[in-house]
Design a protein around this motif. Structure first.
Motif, PDB file in Angstrom:
ATOM      1  N   PRO A   1       0.812  -1.232   0.000  1.00 47.14           N
ATOM      2  CA  PRO A   1       0.000   0.000   0.000  1.00 47.14           C
ATOM      3  C   PRO A   1       0.840   1.273   0.000  1.00 47.14           C
ATOM      4  O   PRO A   1       0.450   2.269  -0.636  1.00 47.14           O
ATOM      5  CB  PRO A   1      -0.824  -0.109   1.280  1.00 47.14           C
TER       6      PRO A   1
ATOM      7  N   ASP B   1      -3.576  11.916  -2.252  1.00 48.19           N
ATOM      8  CA  ASP B   1      -3.703  11.289  -3.577  1.00 48.19           C
ATOM      9  C   ASP B   1      -5.090  11.534  -4.165  1.00 48.19           C
ATOM     10  O   ASP B   1      -5.227  11.911  -5.328  1.00 48.19           O
ATOM     11  CB  ASP B   1      -3.480   9.775  -3.478  1.00 48.19           C
ATOM     12  N   GLY B   2      -6.105  11.311  -3.338  1.00 47.93           N
ATOM     13  CA  GLY B   2      -7.492  11.464  -3.796  1.00 47.93           C
ATOM     14  C   GLY B   2      -7.754  12.877  -4.281  1.00 47.93           C
ATOM     15  O   GLY B   2      -8.293  13.088  -5.372  1.00 47.93           O
TER      16      GLY B   2
ATOM     17  N   LEU C   1      -2.860   8.875   1.185  1.00 46.74           N
ATOM     18  CA  LEU C   1      -3.987   8.426   0.373  1.00 46.74           C
ATOM     19  C   LEU C   1      -5.011   9.554   0.199  1.00 46.74           C
ATOM     20  O   LEU C   1      -5.587   9.715  -0.885  1.00 46.74           O
ATOM     21  CB  LEU C   1      -4.637   7.191   0.994  1.00 46.74           C
TER      22      LEU C   1
ATOM     23  N   SER D   1       0.517   4.111  -2.886  1.00 47.04           N
ATOM     24  CA  SER D   1       0.132   5.489  -2.564  1.00 47.04           C
ATOM     25  C   SER D   1       1.179   6.463  -3.107  1.00 47.04           C
ATOM     26  O   SER D   1       0.836   7.546  -3.586  1.00 47.04           O
ATOM     27  CB  SER D   1      -0.057   5.669  -1.067  1.00 47.04           C
TER      28      SER D   1
ATOM     29  N   LEU E   1       0.473   7.012   6.019  1.00 46.05           N
ATOM     30  CA  LEU E   1      -0.085   6.274   4.875  1.00 46.05           C
ATOM     31  C   LEU E   1      -1.470   6.816   4.527  1.00 46.05           C
ATOM     32  O   LEU E   1      -1.759   7.107   3.369  1.00 46.05           O
ATOM     33  CB  LEU E   1      -0.154   4.777   5.202  1.00 46.05           C
ATOM     34  N   PHE E   2      -2.299   6.985   5.541  1.00 45.90           N
ATOM     35  CA  PHE E   2      -3.657   7.467   5.268  1.00 45.90           C
ATOM     36  C   PHE E   2      -3.641   8.906   4.783  1.00 45.90           C
ATOM     37  O   PHE E   2      -4.401   9.269   3.878  1.00 45.90           O
ATOM     38  CB  PHE E   2      -4.544   7.305   6.506  1.00 45.90           C
TER      39      PHE E   2
END
Lengths: 396, 261
Positions: free
Chosen positions: B148, B239-240, B236, B152, B232-233
């Protein structure tokens, strides 16, 4: 069945003084640049099996139209719908990698053109045969001559088997024999019900391949109909006669062609026969003193140019004096095959009717060449044959 | 037009295989380069710089190569990011012959770049892993987080790359700006050095860098430390947002991109 439907298509290009200005204008919807309308309200449909030519001067919007149809450019307004695959010579040699061999490039190019693995497997041999590259097919494409690259590109494009095939002035591939082969292949494609969209400056090829033609001028669709009439519109554009009301005549007309007629010595002829001696006479009224060229072009019923010449090419100068009438006659022998013909005439300066045009008459005369029962030839021209001999050759 | 999938596969093959056509060693170059790379950093760098920096790394790894592992795991991930961004920035110029001739979808066209870079990265990582096995370092379940985290990071590079690619069409200077930015970002990310040698203000500043979030996590995995999930979150989410912006921009400017190419 409709293969392609183009409706109310418009496309403009905008020029900005700086790249940043364009970015700002497009992102925030504030058009500030200089507008150039490339196409305006173009609508037409293409039925399955139809072959349509697109004619127009440079900058008329032909290439833009093709790019919109193939989806390379996006229109401002209007819509394009098509059934099935549209490919063409527009994409000749797209993505060729000079380091790969011809055979490997067939795969790359074929995939880019939309061929499936199965189609590729089935067609590769035919493509190689058609391209006539011999052992070169397994050499890197960078070692090819430009003609070889074009041949390979054409071979792939025509074997991609599209529903609609777009040919963009690309028939100048290879030598005359290869061109004939290409044309024969396109005709076979037409015979199988393929649809063709053909852009060219070569009117004869358009007339030969197409049963319909569009004429574009300054982004507008000027004419949509049979090729013969389209050619007339195209010639008119070429002679730069914008405001002429009558389609078939244009020019300054201070020196005018009043009538055109074939004569047998003194009697007017209603028709000609092969190998008949005759005179083609033009009655001319001069309202201007000038040295001009008088020319004519004979076309067959397909609009193919069969024969044309003019006084300039024949080394003659015709001097006209203001206020006088003249008759100019070409004495000739009819060497045309049987059929219907039309004759266009023009009166102009120099060698071609595009400069200093005084009078240009399309369809100035229609005439037939009739053959009697024992006419010993076929074809649209007569090739005089002086003797027929049979002689014995010893075997070597 | 073939399906996007077929075309991506074709571009990928061109990038990875066709490029080496005519070379004596051909596809072997895909291996030779990372071998040399890993060898240089694992042996030479560990001797020169390793001893000084090992103190700063809170790890149980042997002091002789702890730094080298830190360095190589970070460098490889950085290259994955930097190469993807750099190649994507000029994608419309690289593939201009195709854009001029075929109605290809603009966001799909560069998709092969992150995939191709991921392949190159995986080869390097495989060699790196083999090297570590020789040193007696075996992968743990922690290494599963790599998937992941890498995705990402790649998504970040792809979204950013779509934006810079479009901008480059309008303003060609962008490609140079991206090259410069990558240089600055490289030294602004603790890859060669360790974050805790920085003064507080600088350490705070680099935590703003999304690339740092991914690379720091990867380095932690290799040093046997736990992964920071918040990073990590956070990546993400970034990224979105970035991808939405990138796709909006690509659609909005597509007409002009096609006109200008």
């Amino acid at each position: 069945m409709t293969i392609l439907a183009v409706q109310q298509l418009s496309k403009s290009f905008t020029f900005y003084h700086s790249p940043l200005a364009r970015l700002k204008a497009r992102l925030f919807n504030r058009p500030t640049g200089q507008h150039y309308q490339a196409l305006m309200n173009i609508s037409f449909t293409l039925a399955a099996g139809e072959s349509v030519g697109i004619l127009g001067k440079n900058g008329a919007g032909k290439s833009t139209l093709l790019k919109l149809i193939t989806g390379i450019l996006l229109p401002d307004t209007g819509s394009i719908h098509h059934e099935g695959r549209i490919t063409g010579l527009l994409e000749l040699g797209t993505g060729f990698d000079g380091n790969l061999t011809g055979r490997e490039n067939i795969r790359v190019n074929g995939l880019l053109l939309g061929m499936s693995e199965a189609e590729l497997a089935g067609q590769t041999a035919a493509i190689i045969a058609f391209a006539e590259l011999g052992d070169y097919i397994d050499h890197p494409v960078r070692t090819y001559s430009s003609g070889m690259v074009m041949r390979l590109g054409f071979a792939i494009a025509i074997h991609a088997n599209p529903r609609c095939f777009i040919v963009d002035e690309a028939l100048a591939v290879g030598d005359a024999r290869f061109q004939q082969k290409c044309i024969a292949h396109i005709k076979a494609y037409q015979a199988q019900g393929g649809t063709l969209l053909f852009v060219s400056h070569d009117l004869n090829t358009v007339k030969m391949l197409c049963n319909r033609a569009l004429v574009l001028d300054k982004g507008k669709l000027l004419y949509d109909g049979e090729p013969q009439q389209a050619a007339v519109h195209y010639y008119r554009l070429m002679a730069q006669a914008d405001g002429a009301s009558e389609v078939s005549a244009l020019g300054a007309q201070q020196v005018r062609i009043e009538s055109v007629q074939f004569y047998d010595k003194t009697e007017p002829l209603t028709h000609l026969t092969p190998q008949q001696s005759c005179q083609l006479c033009f009655d001319i009224q001069a309202e201007l003193t000038a040295e001009l060229t008088l020319g004519f072009m004979i076309k067959d019923r397909f609009g193919q140019e069969v024969f044309g010449t003019n006084s300039y090419l024949m080394g003659e100068t015709l001097s006209f004096v203001q206020g006088k009438r003249y008759q100019v006659c070409f004495a000739m022998t009819c060497m045309l095959g049987p059929g219907e013909y039309t004759l266009s005439a023009s009166l102009h300066k120099g060698s071609a009717h595009t400069e200093g045009c005084q009078h240009w008459l399309d369809h100035a005369l229609s005439f037939q060449v009739l053959a009697w029962e024992n006419y010993p030839y076929v074809g649209f021209a007569i090739q005089p044959i002086h003797a027929l001999t049979l002689s014995h050759r010893s075997a070597t | 037009m073939n399906s996007h999938y077929t075309l991506t596969k074709l571009f990928l093959k061109q990038e990875l295989v066709h490029q080496h056509k005519g070379e004596l060693l051909g596809k072997l170059w895909l291996l030779i380069q990372p071998i040399a790379y890993i060898f240089i950093f694992m042996t030479i760098f560990s001797q020169i710089m390793g001893m000084k920096l090992n103190m700063s790394l809170a790890t149980n790894l042997p002091a002789t190569y702890a730094y080298s592992i830190y360095l190589v795991s970070g460098l490889l991930a950085w290259q994955l990011f930097a190469n993807t961004l750099q190649n994507m920035t000029v994608i419309y110029q690289t593939k201009s012959a195709i854009i001029r001739k075929l109605p290809i979808s603009l966001p799909w066209l560069p998709l092969y770049i992150p995939i191709s870079e991921l392949v190159t990265y995986s080869v390097s990582m495989l060699l790196f892993t083999i090297y570590l096995l020789f040193l007696g370092q075996y992968p743990s379940w922690q290494h599963g987080w790599l998937v992941p985290i890498l995705l990402s990071l790649l998504l970040f590079a792809y979204a950013l790359g779509l934006i810079t690619a479009t901008l480059t069409v309008f303003v060609p200077d962008v490609r140079r700006a991206v090259a410069l930015l990558l240089q600055l970002m490289f030294w602004g990310t603790p890859i060669v050095y360790v974050a805790n040698i920085l003064p507080l203000w600088a350490a705070t500043l680099i935590t703003m860098n999304p690339v740092y979030w991914a690379i720091e996590n990867i380095q932690r995995i290799y040093l046997g430390q736990s992964v920071e999930l918040t990073w990590l979150f956070a990546l993400l989410v970034v990224d979105g947002v970035l991808l939405t912006l990138a796709l909006w921009m690509t659609r909005r400017l597509e007409v002009d991109v096609r006109d200008l190419i």
